[in-house]
Design a protein around this motif. Structure first.
Motif, PDB file in Angstrom:
ATOM      1  N   LEU A 149       0.092   4.985 -19.432  1.00  0.00           N
ATOM      2  CA  LEU A 149       1.568   5.461 -19.121  1.00  0.00           C
ATOM      3  C   LEU A 149       1.504   7.453 -18.099  1.00  0.00           C
ATOM      4  O   LEU A 149       0.521   7.496 -18.349  1.00  0.00           O
ATOM      5  N   GLN A 150       2.329   6.834 -17.192  1.00  0.00           N
ATOM      6  CA  GLN A 150       2.262   7.774 -16.013  1.00  0.00           C
ATOM      7  C   GLN A 150       3.556   8.500 -15.982  1.00  0.00           C
ATOM      8  O   GLN A 150       4.656   7.737 -16.000  1.00  0.00           O
ATOM      9  N   ALA A 151       3.303   9.616 -14.643  1.00  0.00           N
ATOM     10  CA  ALA A 151       4.026   9.531 -13.481  1.00  0.00           C
ATOM     11  C   ALA A 151       3.719  10.681 -12.377  1.00  0.00           C
ATOM     12  O   ALA A 151       2.879  10.500 -12.622  1.00  0.00           O
ATOM     13  N   HIS A 152       4.155  10.972 -11.981  1.00  0.00           N
ATOM     14  CA  HIS A 152       3.598  11.267 -10.278  1.00  0.00           C
ATOM     15  C   HIS A 152       4.217  12.890 -10.195  1.00  0.00           C
ATOM     16  O   HIS A 152       6.054  13.022 -10.668  1.00  0.00           O
ATOM     17  N   PRO A 153       3.995  13.555  -9.462  1.00  0.00           N
ATOM     18  CA  PRO A 153       4.750  15.152  -8.901  1.00  0.00           C
ATOM     19  C   PRO A 153       6.158  15.261  -7.974  1.00  0.00           C
ATOM     20  O   PRO A 153       5.079  14.014  -6.748  1.00  0.00           O
ATOM     21  N   ASN A 154       6.843  15.689  -7.791  1.00  0.00           N
ATOM     22  CA  ASN A 154       7.435  16.213  -6.711  1.00  0.00           C
ATOM     23  C   ASN A 154       6.482  17.025  -5.389  1.00  0.00           C
ATOM     24  O   ASN A 154       4.889  17.065  -5.674  1.00  0.00           O
ATOM     25  N   LYS A 192       5.191  11.446  -5.051  1.00  0.00           N
ATOM     26  CA  LYS A 192       4.743   9.719  -4.717  1.00  0.00           C
ATOM     27  C   LYS A 192       6.607   9.032  -5.739  1.00  0.00           C
ATOM     28  O   LYS A 192       6.148   8.790  -6.572  1.00  0.00           O
ATOM     29  N   PRO A 193       7.325   9.089  -5.048  1.00  0.00           N
ATOM     30  CA  PRO A 193       8.554   8.702  -5.222  1.00  0.00           C
ATOM     31  C   PRO A 193       8.189   6.785  -5.172  1.00  0.00           C
ATOM     32  O   PRO A 193       7.845   6.643  -4.258  1.00  0.00           O
ATOM     33  N   GLU A 194       8.446   6.192  -6.372  1.00  0.00           N
ATOM     34  CA  GLU A 194       8.710   5.005  -5.230  1.00  0.00           C
ATOM     35  C   GLU A 194       9.583   4.106  -5.909  1.00  0.00           C
ATOM     36  O   GLU A 194      10.373   3.496  -6.582  1.00  0.00           O
ATOM     37  N   LEU A 195       9.295   2.469  -5.372  1.00  0.00           N
ATOM     38  CA  LEU A 195      10.265   1.572  -5.132  1.00  0.00           C
ATOM     39  C   LEU A 195      10.117   0.270  -5.981  1.00  0.00           C
ATOM     40  O   LEU A 195       8.802  -0.015  -4.528  1.00  0.00           O
ATOM     41  N   GLU A 224      14.942  -7.952  -7.872  1.00  0.00           N
ATOM     42  CA  GLU A 224      15.101  -7.139  -8.878  1.00  0.00           C
ATOM     43  C   GLU A 224      14.588  -5.586  -8.329  1.00  0.00           C
ATOM     44  O   GLU A 224      12.948  -6.271  -8.615  1.00  0.00           O
ATOM     45  N   GLY A 225      14.745  -4.719  -8.396  1.00  0.00           N
ATOM     46  CA  GLY A 225      14.250  -3.696  -7.883  1.00  0.00           C
ATOM     47  C   GLY A 225      13.875  -2.087  -9.233  1.00  0.00           C
ATOM     48  O   GLY A 225      15.025  -2.479  -9.754  1.00  0.00           O
ATOM     49  N   LEU A 226      13.599  -1.533  -8.954  1.00  0.00           N
ATOM     50  CA  LEU A 226      13.881  -0.226 -10.097  1.00  0.00           C
ATOM     51  C   LEU A 226      12.680   0.616  -9.319  1.00  0.00           C
ATOM     52  O   LEU A 226      11.706   0.919  -8.263  1.00  0.00           O
ATOM     53  N   PHE A 227      14.047   1.739  -8.321  1.00  0.00           N
ATOM     54  CA  PHE A 227      13.246   3.040  -8.305  1.00  0.00           C
ATOM     55  C   PHE A 227      12.521   4.038  -9.382  1.00  0.00           C
ATOM     56  O   PHE A 227      13.820   4.468 -10.770  1.00  0.00           O
ATOM     57  N   LEU A 228      12.196   4.575  -9.172  1.00  0.00           N
ATOM     58  CA  LEU A 228      11.333   6.105 -10.097  1.00  0.00           C
ATOM     59  C   LEU A 228      10.786   6.886  -9.245  1.00  0.00           C
ATOM     60  O   LEU A 228      10.512   7.267  -8.492  1.00  0.00           O
ATOM     61  N   ALA A 229      11.594   8.497  -9.482  1.00  0.00           N
ATOM     62  CA  ALA A 229      11.521   9.912  -9.215  1.00  0.00           C
ATOM     63  C   ALA A 229      10.405  10.661  -9.447  1.00  0.00           C
ATOM     64  O   ALA A 229       9.865   9.920 -10.587  1.00  0.00           O
TER      65      ALA A 229
END
Length: 414
Positions: free
Chosen positions: A96-101, A132-135, A257-262
């Motif tokens: 379970l994770q997130a990335h900084p701006n 680290k925004p990611e698609l 199909e894709g998923l974009f994560l800001a």
């Protein structure tokens, strides 16, 4: 243009077969293989065929940033390739994770440097100073948790499981049906107390009851969410991430199909194979579902608690059904999927042209393709990649056999 050899990253959640079979190596592999890195991140840069030997893409770009990236891009991004392309192979759930701006990454990187935390320390949160925004784009059916779900649906899920403690949480969330309410419940669960293990056990049992009560095999409204919590609970029986999964959107991507994560988006990939492109960073703040370093206070600083759905990113087609562009707001990266097929009636669908002027990584994921540029040619089979510097002349891609699926990563506009 030169052949590019990616770096295999081995993590416990990886597959013993997917990357080995994709790249034409013996399967199963001796250890789980989770990610194939195709880029110039200092932690594990890909290698370029140069004069009969392999040279780090990071060194190739550093030696000639103008020729490799183009003058404008070299200036914009400080002589660094701003994106990282990966292939993911998840056999088990990721953390379970997130990335900084960008600002959070710079501050965190400088702070940990000042504190003397080694870059290779397992307690390090910030490996670099970049966001680290990611698609992610599915190669197979791809399952994920991502973003905090609409509050009304979360309240419905908590009530449907029939656990007294969850009913109380549902009432509190319904009374504050916004990001503040989501943050309060998340913080209560993620920080835990002596009763957490009991609640997690009760939730797992409730999910099992919910799934067993499905009439005539017809899945209930929250079957996917219950099944996910049940599976996570069997792997991490005392981890608060099991509870947190009840707050997140449960998403299934079909191939293409894709998923974009800001930045700030809490997520956990569950299973499947995918191509992933991101800003060139390895900054990860974990909250659970992992034996790795977890830093809840730092995670709370970066999370975006706004509830809502996570829209699937469907690529825009060029009208000839062979070029599909995935639109995101990011300037560091852009991703295109090509379907090249000689059996189609439309002749233009059997080839595609990449103009000169931008650096590109070309990755073949099915079939095989030939890259043609003036008198130069290079054939890529499934799992193989090529580096095209900005100074390279225009390149035409055509299927080497009947068909090919190819992903092209480059720098975004703006």
């Amino acid at each position: 243009m030169r052949r590019l050899h990616g770096a295999i990253r081995s993590y416990a959640w990886g597959s013993h077969t997917v990357l080995a079979e994709l790249t034409g190596r013996p399967s199963p592999s001796g250890r789980p293989e989770a990610e194939l890195w195709l880029g110039a991140h200092p932690a594990d840069p890909a290698r370029v065929d140069v004069a009969g030997s392999g040279e780090s893409l990071l060194d190739v770009i550093s030696a000639d940033p103008l020729g490799q990236l183009g003058e404008t891009n070299a200036s914009r991004f400080g002589g660094r390739l701003p994106f990282l392309l990966k292939v993911l192979a998840a056999e088990e759930p990721l953390s379970l994770q997130a990335h900084p701006n960008s600002m959070q990454a710079r501050e965190g990187f400088e702070r940990e440097n000042a504190d003397g935390v080694p870059l290779d320390s397992p307690a390090r949160n910030y490996k670099d100073d970049n966001h680290k925004p990611e698609l992610v784009v599915a190669l197979t059916k791809f399952e994920a948790l991502a973003g905090f779900r609409d509050v009304r649906r979360t309240v419905g899920l908590l009530r449907a499981l029939g656990v007294a403690e969850l009913d109380r949480c549902a009432e509190l969330l319904a009374a504050q049906a916004n990001s503040s309410g989501v943050r309060a419940l998340f913080t209560q669960w993620i920080t835990g107390d002596e009763h957490s293990a009991t609640l997690i056990g009760g939730v797992v049992e409730a999910c099992q009851r919910y799934l067993c009560a499905e009439p005539d095999g017809v899945a209930g409204e929250f079957a996917a969410e219950a099944q996910t919590a049940l599976e996570l609970g069997s792997r991490y029986p005392s981890d608060p991430g099991v509870l947190i999964s009840l707050l997140l959107n449960r998403i299934t991507l079909e191939p293409g199909e894709g998923l974009f994560l800001a930045a700030g988006n809490l997520h956990a990939y569950l299973r499947g194979a995918a191509v992933e492109i991101m800003a060139n960073s390895d900054n990860v703040l974990r909250g659970g579902l992992t034996p790795k370093h977890v830093d809840v206070p730092e995670l709370l600083k970066v999370l975006d608690f706004r509830p809502g759905s996570m829209p699937v990113v469907s690529a825009d087609s060029d009208g000839r059904d062979n070029k599909h562009v995935y639109r995101t707001p990011e300037t560091e990266f852009a991703l295109t999927r090509l379907h090249l097929d000689t059996s189609r009636n439309c002749a233009s669908s059997s080839a595609a042209t990449l103009a000169a002027g931008n650096p590109r990584i070309v990755l073949c994921t099915a079939g095989s393709t030939v890259l043609l540029s003036h008198c130069d040619s290079l054939e890529l089979g499934a799992g193989h990649a090529a580096w095209l510097p900005a100074s390279n002349p225009a390149v035409t891609l055509a299927p080497a056999q009947q068909h090919a699926q190819v992903f092209v990563a480059t720098i975004g506009s703006g």
